[in-house]
Design an enzyme around this catalytic site. Structure first.
Site, PDB file in Angstrom:
ATOM      1  N   ASN A   8     -55.185  57.482 -60.017  1.00  0.00           N
ATOM      2  CA  ASN A   8     -53.876  57.008 -59.560  1.00  0.00           C
ATOM      3  C   ASN A   8     -53.995  56.446 -58.152  1.00  0.00           C
ATOM      4  O   ASN A   8     -53.000  56.242 -57.473  1.00  0.00           O
ATOM      5  CB  ASN A   8     -52.843  58.144 -59.610  1.00  0.00           C
ATOM      6  CG  ASN A   8     -52.260  58.261 -61.015  1.00  0.00           C
ATOM      7  OD1 ASN A   8     -52.033  57.250 -61.681  1.00  0.00           O
ATOM      8  ND2 ASN A   8     -52.063  59.473 -61.471  1.00  0.00           N
ATOM      9  N   ASN A   9     -55.231  56.200 -57.730  1.00  0.00           N
ATOM     10  CA  ASN A   9     -55.464  55.630 -56.403  1.00  0.00           C
ATOM     11  C   ASN A   9     -55.292  54.105 -56.501  1.00  0.00           C
ATOM     12  O   ASN A   9     -56.156  53.402 -57.019  1.00  0.00           O
ATOM     13  CB  ASN A   9     -56.881  56.016 -55.968  1.00  0.00           C
ATOM     14  CG  ASN A   9     -57.208  55.521 -54.579  1.00  0.00           C
ATOM     15  OD1 ASN A   9     -56.713  54.471 -54.157  1.00  0.00           O
ATOM     16  ND2 ASN A   9     -58.047  56.256 -53.879  1.00  0.00           N
ATOM     17  N   ASN A  11     -55.385  51.806 -54.339  1.00  0.00           N
ATOM     18  CA  ASN A  11     -56.370  51.000 -53.599  1.00  0.00           C
ATOM     19  C   ASN A  11     -57.612  50.759 -54.451  1.00  0.00           C
ATOM     20  O   ASN A  11     -58.136  49.649 -54.512  1.00  0.00           O
ATOM     21  CB  ASN A  11     -56.787  51.700 -52.305  1.00  0.00           C
ATOM     22  CG  ASN A  11     -55.687  51.624 -51.292  1.00  0.00           C
ATOM     23  OD1 ASN A  11     -54.983  50.624 -51.195  1.00  0.00           O
ATOM     24  ND2 ASN A  11     -55.497  52.698 -50.546  1.00  0.00           N
ATOM     25  N   LYS A  12     -58.068  51.836 -55.122  1.00  0.00           N
ATOM     26  CA  LYS A  12     -59.240  51.699 -55.981  1.00  0.00           C
ATOM     27  C   LYS A  12     -58.937  50.693 -57.103  1.00  0.00           C
ATOM     28  O   LYS A  12     -59.771  49.857 -57.437  1.00  0.00           O
ATOM     29  CB  LYS A  12     -59.580  53.050 -56.625  1.00  0.00           C
ATOM     30  CG  LYS A  12     -60.390  54.006 -55.777  1.00  0.00           C
ATOM     31  CD  LYS A  12     -60.866  55.168 -56.654  1.00  0.00           C
ATOM     32  CE  LYS A  12     -61.564  56.257 -55.892  1.00  0.00           C
ATOM     33  NZ  LYS A  12     -61.968  57.385 -56.747  1.00  0.00           N
ATOM     34  N   ASP A  68     -66.880  59.421 -60.586  1.00  0.00           N
ATOM     35  CA  ASP A  68     -67.035  60.701 -59.912  1.00  0.00           C
ATOM     36  C   ASP A  68     -68.128  60.533 -58.862  1.00  0.00           C
ATOM     37  O   ASP A  68     -69.105  59.815 -59.095  1.00  0.00           O
ATOM     38  CB  ASP A  68     -67.411  61.805 -60.911  1.00  0.00           C
ATOM     39  CG  ASP A  68     -67.116  63.179 -60.331  1.00  0.00           C
ATOM     40  OD1 ASP A  68     -65.943  63.465 -60.035  1.00  0.00           O
ATOM     41  OD2 ASP A  68     -68.059  63.971 -60.145  1.00  0.00           O
ATOM     42  N   THR A  69     -67.932  61.162 -57.702  1.00  0.00           N
ATOM     43  CA  THR A  69     -68.853  60.968 -56.571  1.00  0.00           C
ATOM     44  C   THR A  69     -69.273  62.302 -55.981  1.00  0.00           C
ATOM     45  O   THR A  69     -68.484  63.249 -55.967  1.00  0.00           O
ATOM     46  CB  THR A  69     -68.144  60.127 -55.474  1.00  0.00           C
ATOM     47  OG1 THR A  69     -67.831  58.850 -56.006  1.00  0.00           O
ATOM     48  CG2 THR A  69     -69.016  59.959 -54.240  1.00  0.00           C
ATOM     49  N   GLY A 149     -63.393  61.911 -46.332  1.00  0.00           N
ATOM     50  CA  GLY A 149     -64.416  62.848 -46.823  1.00  0.00           C
ATOM     51  C   GLY A 149     -65.515  63.077 -45.795  1.00  0.00           C
ATOM     52  O   GLY A 149     -65.272  63.366 -44.627  1.00  0.00           O
ATOM     53  N   TYR A 150     -66.760  62.885 -46.223  1.00  0.00           N
ATOM     54  CA  TYR A 150     -67.926  63.155 -45.383  1.00  0.00           C
ATOM     55  C   TYR A 150     -68.335  61.945 -44.533  1.00  0.00           C
ATOM     56  O   TYR A 150     -69.400  61.973 -43.902  1.00  0.00           O
ATOM     57  CB  TYR A 150     -69.111  63.578 -46.259  1.00  0.00           C
ATOM     58  CG  TYR A 150     -68.895  64.854 -47.043  1.00  0.00           C
ATOM     59  CD1 TYR A 150     -69.268  66.084 -46.505  1.00  0.00           C
ATOM     60  CD2 TYR A 150     -68.344  64.842 -48.315  1.00  0.00           C
ATOM     61  CE1 TYR A 150     -69.091  67.271 -47.216  1.00  0.00           C
ATOM     62  CE2 TYR A 150     -68.155  66.018 -49.043  1.00  0.00           C
ATOM     63  CZ  TYR A 150     -68.529  67.218 -48.481  1.00  0.00           C
ATOM     64  OH  TYR A 150     -68.347  68.385 -49.188  1.00  0.00           O
ATOM     65  N   HIS A 176     -72.219  53.591 -52.176  1.00  0.00           N
ATOM     66  CA  HIS A 176     -72.422  54.103 -53.528  1.00  0.00           C
ATOM     67  C   HIS A 176     -71.360  53.608 -54.508  1.00  0.00           C
ATOM     68  O   HIS A 176     -71.680  53.101 -55.577  1.00  0.00           O
ATOM     69  CB  HIS A 176     -72.410  55.637 -53.452  1.00  0.00           C
ATOM     70  CG  HIS A 176     -71.339  56.166 -52.545  1.00  0.00           C
ATOM     71  ND1 HIS A 176     -71.370  55.965 -51.176  1.00  0.00           N
ATOM     72  CD2 HIS A 176     -70.173  56.808 -52.794  1.00  0.00           C
ATOM     73  CE1 HIS A 176     -70.285  56.499 -50.632  1.00  0.00           C
ATOM     74  NE2 HIS A 176     -69.534  57.007 -51.593  1.00  0.00           N
TER      75      HIS A 176
HETATM   76  P1  IMP Z   1     -64.356  61.798 -55.941  1.00  0.00           P
HETATM   77  O1  IMP Z   1     -65.225  62.023 -57.122  1.00  0.00           O
HETATM   78  O2  IMP Z   1     -64.190  60.343 -55.593  1.00  0.00           O
HETATM   79  O3  IMP Z   1     -63.057  62.555 -56.053  1.00  0.00           O
HETATM   80  O4  IMP Z   1     -65.131  62.434 -54.685  1.00  0.00           O
HETATM   81  C1  IMP Z   1     -65.450  63.814 -54.575  1.00  0.00           C
HETATM   82  C2  IMP Z   1     -65.570  64.197 -53.100  1.00  0.00           C
HETATM   83  O5  IMP Z   1     -66.704  63.531 -52.532  1.00  0.00           O
HETATM   84  C3  IMP Z   1     -64.377  63.781 -52.260  1.00  0.00           C
HETATM   85  O6  IMP Z   1     -63.437  64.769 -52.149  1.00  0.00           O
HETATM   86  C4  IMP Z   1     -65.012  63.508 -50.898  1.00  0.00           C
HETATM   87  O7  IMP Z   1     -65.080  64.707 -50.182  1.00  0.00           O
HETATM   88  C5  IMP Z   1     -66.403  63.070 -51.228  1.00  0.00           C
HETATM   89  N1  IMP Z   1     -66.520  61.605 -51.215  1.00  0.00           N
HETATM   90  C6  IMP Z   1     -66.407  60.758 -52.269  1.00  0.00           C
HETATM   91  N2  IMP Z   1     -66.611  59.496 -51.894  1.00  0.00           N
HETATM   92  C7  IMP Z   1     -66.848  59.534 -50.562  1.00  0.00           C
HETATM   93  C8  IMP Z   1     -67.115  58.522 -49.604  1.00  0.00           C
HETATM   94  O8  IMP Z   1     -67.177  57.325 -49.889  1.00  0.00           O
HETATM   95  N3  IMP Z   1     -67.300  58.946 -48.340  1.00  0.00           N
HETATM   96  C9  IMP Z   1     -67.237  60.262 -47.973  1.00  0.00           C
HETATM   97  N4  IMP Z   1     -66.977  61.228 -48.818  1.00  0.00           N
HETATM   98  C10 IMP Z   1     -66.785  60.878 -50.119  1.00  0.00           C
END
Ligand code: IMP
Length: 196
Positions: A8-9, A11-12, A68-69, A149-150, A176
């Site tokens: 639901n983002n 921007n993405k 997923d990240t 995030g990080y 990434h």
């Molecule tokens: P998601 O799968 O995109 O929800 O990412 C999982 C978690 O990884 C997020 O809550 C962030 O803490 C971290 N994360 C994901 N993408 C990034 C990024 O591009 N930069 C920094 N942290 C990230």
């Protein structure tokens, strides 16, 4: 063709819609009236992306992709990895997560790390995964105020600025998520030039 992006983002969604063929219209989770929390309980990043598209396939029977990240730190055996969002607890605090990483690396010389994004696409009864990796190191303290995030503690290889210090355009080019999206876009462009 309508394709669900399991997020639901907005921007993405805008970012990806601008890159894919006009013949594909992206729908968000809200667009398909999906308001429930989709489970993300797999032990790997790939597994979570696949779990999300499988949920949409089973509950809505629509073509879909999900991402997923995770941040994988070599000297922490790949942690926080699939647990990146909740590394320091269920509050999902970016600040607490970064402090935990810095504390766990306090006496470590190997600070190499990578961000990994996996996009899973469910289309024509087949699930295909696209991976984007960005290698770098973890800084000894936070630098920069941009991003999320990080980002303030991740220094991509070959750059002197952390993700939180650099222009978002550059982060998207070398990052990434951008790389995984580019793989997806190539795949969708090839597909539509033959099929649609
Ligand atoms: P998601 O799968 O995109 O929800 O990412 C999982 C978690 O990884 C997020 O809550 C962030 O803490 C971290 N994360 C994901 N993408 C990034 C990024 O591009 N930069 C920094 N942290 C990230």
């Amino acid at each position: 063709m309508k394709l669900v992006f399991a997020t639901n983002n907005s921007n993405k969604i805008k970012e990806v819609q601008a890159l894919i063929p006009d013949s594909i219209t992206l729908l968000s989770l809200a667009d398909i009236n999906c308001h429930e929390d989709i489970p993300e309980t797999a032990p790997t990043i790939e597994g979570n992306a696949i779990q999300k598209v499988t949920y949409i396939k089973e509950h809505y029977n629509l073509p879909c992709f999900a991402d997923d990240t995770g941040l994988e730190i070599q000297s922490l055996d790949g942690a926080p990895g699939v647990y990146s969002a909740r590394y320091a607890g269920p509050e999902r605090s970016a600040e607490a997560n970064m402090q935990k990483v810095l504390k766990n690396l306090a006496h470590t010389t190997d600070r190499s790390a990578q961000f990994k994004t996996v996009i899973a696409l469910y289309l024509d009864s087949t699930t295909t995964c696209f991976t984007g990796i960005c290698k770098g190191t973890i800084t000894s303290e936070k630098r920069g105020s941009g991003g999320f995030g990080y980002d303030p503690i991740f220094l991509p290889t070959g750059y002197s600025e952390t993700f939180a210090q650099m222009d978002l355009k550059i982060k998207n080019e070398i990052g990434h998520r951008g790389k995984a999206v580019q793989e997806l876009v190539v795949f969708l462009n090839q597909l539509t030039s033959f099929v649609l």
